[in-house]
Structure formats: structure tokens, C-alpha cells
Design a protein around this motif. Structure first.
Motif, short mmCIF file in Angstrom:
data_model
loop_
_atom_site.label_atom_id
_atom_site.label_comp_id
_atom_site.label_asym_id
_atom_site.label_seq_id
_atom_site.Cartn_x
_atom_site.Cartn_y
_atom_site.Cartn_z
N VAL A 77 -9.48 -67.06 13.56
CA VAL A 77 -11.01 -67.08 13.43
C VAL A 77 -11.52 -66.34 14.46
N PHE A 78 -12.23 -65.20 14.18
CA PHE A 78 -13.07 -64.52 14.87
C PHE A 78 -14.40 -64.70 15.06
N PRO A 79 -14.86 -65.24 16.12
CA PRO A 79 -16.39 -65.82 16.02
C PRO A 79 -17.36 -64.45 15.99
N PRO A 80 -18.61 -64.95 15.65
CA PRO A 80 -19.58 -63.80 15.67
C PRO A 80 -19.67 -63.18 16.85
N GLY A 81 -19.85 -61.88 16.87
CA GLY A 81 -19.91 -61.13 18.28
C GLY A 81 -18.79 -60.78 19.08
N MET A 82 -17.65 -61.35 18.53
CA MET A 82 -16.49 -61.09 19.32
C MET A 82 -16.18 -59.77 19.46
N GLY A 83 -15.88 -58.89 20.39
CA GLY A 83 -15.78 -57.45 20.60
C GLY A 83 -16.72 -56.64 20.54
N THR A 84 -18.00 -57.23 20.56
CA THR A 84 -19.12 -56.66 20.64
C THR A 84 -19.75 -56.13 22.00
N ALA A 85 -20.51 -55.33 21.76
CA ALA A 85 -21.04 -54.78 23.26
C ALA A 85 -21.97 -56.02 23.92
N PRO A 86 -21.87 -56.03 25.23
CA PRO A 86 -22.67 -57.03 25.81
C PRO A 86 -24.19 -56.14 25.82
N PRO A 87 -25.38 -57.14 25.78
CA PRO A 87 -26.60 -56.67 26.02
C PRO A 87 -27.11 -55.31 26.64
N ASP A 88 -26.21 -55.41 27.93
CA ASP A 88 -26.49 -54.48 28.76
C ASP A 88 -25.57 -53.01 28.66
N GLU A 113 -16.55 -60.79 7.74
CA GLU A 113 -16.16 -59.22 8.01
C GLU A 113 -15.53 -58.91 9.36
N LEU A 114 -14.87 -58.15 9.40
CA LEU A 114 -14.06 -57.69 10.68
C LEU A 114 -14.17 -56.26 10.90
N THR A 115 -14.07 -55.66 11.95
CA THR A 115 -13.89 -54.12 12.19
C THR A 115 -12.61 -54.03 12.68
N LEU A 116 -11.62 -53.18 12.22
CA LEU A 116 -10.44 -52.84 13.13
C LEU A 116 -10.63 -51.42 13.87
N VAL A 117 -10.44 -51.71 15.02
CA VAL A 117 -10.95 -50.53 16.15
C VAL A 117 -9.30 -49.97 16.59
N LEU A 118 -9.48 -48.77 16.51
CA LEU A 118 -8.09 -47.92 16.99
C LEU A 118 -8.50 -47.20 18.26
N ALA A 144 -19.02 -57.90 14.43
CA ALA A 144 -20.32 -57.73 14.59
C ALA A 144 -21.46 -58.53 13.76
N SER A 145 -20.78 -59.34 12.96
CA SER A 145 -21.62 -60.14 11.89
C SER A 145 -22.07 -61.11 12.60
N ALA A 146 -22.80 -61.93 11.64
CA ALA A 146 -23.52 -63.37 12.21
C ALA A 146 -22.53 -64.40 11.82
N ALA A 147 -21.36 -64.31 11.23
CA ALA A 147 -20.70 -65.45 10.84
C ALA A 147 -19.26 -65.04 11.34
#
Length: 163
Positions: A77-88, A113-118, A144-147
Motif C-alpha cells: 500500500v503506497f500512501p498518497p504523496g509517497m515519492g512526490t516532491a516536498p513543497p520546497d 494510481e501509481l507511477t513507475l519511475v526509471l 501523486a494521487s490523493a488516494a
């Protein structure tokens, strides 16, 4: 995440029986990513023999990834926001948890929804019902989703390719 696991095996009389029906034996979390879970459903460290008696080889002290003859079956289970950029600023490889393993991983997105990053910079967004075969290459995941996103993985140990 509560995950029911049903395991079959052979009874003494040679007939198939349900030998276990209950919650998964091992759930791991990661303090770096609140809401992240790995639910271990089954693990082998060698080539299994069948039919089996259903004896459970899964335990909390096992290596996360299998050796060359082993396997793992788990749900992440990947929480919302995992792997996304910090606000700054931009997301760093550490934030995406980039990694490479000596495994072939079969994944199916169950929810979200989950994004695979290579490491090449390529990104592929996967949605419920999509599958991925990850062949031992450098990769990471971004939600990057809200769910939450839920992905089931079967991970097979592999030998390193000859140069």
C-alpha cells in the motif's frame, strides 16, 4: 490493511484441505513513509515441492527479497504523496526510494494510481487493472494521487545476467 490468506495443503489421507484461513502473518511498515505497508502473504527461499502440506514458510525475520531460487508474494500500500516532491523542491531519488534487486517482479495494481519511475527518466503511470513486469532494473514508485495505491507483487529470485 487487513488481508485474508487461505492456504491449502494435503491431509494425512492425501486429500486437499484448507490448512490455514486467517490474516496475513507479517505486515511491515516504514517510518519514512507513513501509511506505507507491505503485507507478506507467502515466501519461499528455495524451489518449492508440490503437493505440499501447507506448512507456512513465511515469517517476519525473512529477507525482504528472495535469493535466486526463492519467491515472495506480497501486497504493498503506497500512501498518497509517497515519492512526490516536498513543497520546497523536486523529488530526490531517496524520496522515490529508487532501488534495484536481483528479482523479476510481477505486479498488478489492485486499487488507485501509481507511477513507475526509471533511472532513465522514463515514467509510466499505472492504474487499477494495469500490470508491470519489473526485470531487475533501477526503479522507484510515486503516488501523486490523493488516494492510496494498492499493488500485489509476485517476486521471483533471479541470477545476475552475465556481462
Amino acid at each position: 490493511m487487513a488481508t485474508r490468506r487461505v492456504v491449502t495443503g494435503l491431509a494425512d489421507d492425501g486429500t486437499a484441505r484448507v490448512v490455514s484461513d486467517g490474516p496475513a502473518p507479517c505486515v511491515l511498515t516504514d517510518e519514512r513513509a507513513p501509511g506505507y505497508e507491505t503485507v507478506h502473504l507467502w515466501a519461499t527461499d528455495d524451489v518449492p515441492a508440490v503437493p505440499g502440506d501447507g506448512a507456512d514458510p513465511t515469517h517476519s525475520g525473512q529477507a525482504f527479497f528472495p535469493g535466486p531460487k526463492g519467491s515472495r508474494f506480497f501486497v504493498n500500500v503506497f500512501p498518497p504523496g509517497m515519492g512526490t516532491a516536498p513543497p520546497d523542491g523536486p523529488a530526490s531519488p531517496e524520496r522515490i526510494f529508487m532501488h534495484v534487486t536481483r528479482t523479476v517482479d510481477y505486479g498488478i495494481v489492485l486499487h488507485g494510481e501509481l507511477t513507475l519511475v526509471l533511472d532513465s527518466g522514463e515514467e509510466v503511470t499505472l492504474r487499477a487493472g494495469d500490470t508491470v513486469v519489473q526485470n531487475g532494473t533501477m526503479h522507484g514508485w510515486r503516488n501523486a494521487s490523493a488516494a492510496p495505491a494498492t499493488v500485489a507483487f509476485v517476486v521471483l529470485g533471479a541470477e545476475e545476467a552475465a556481462p
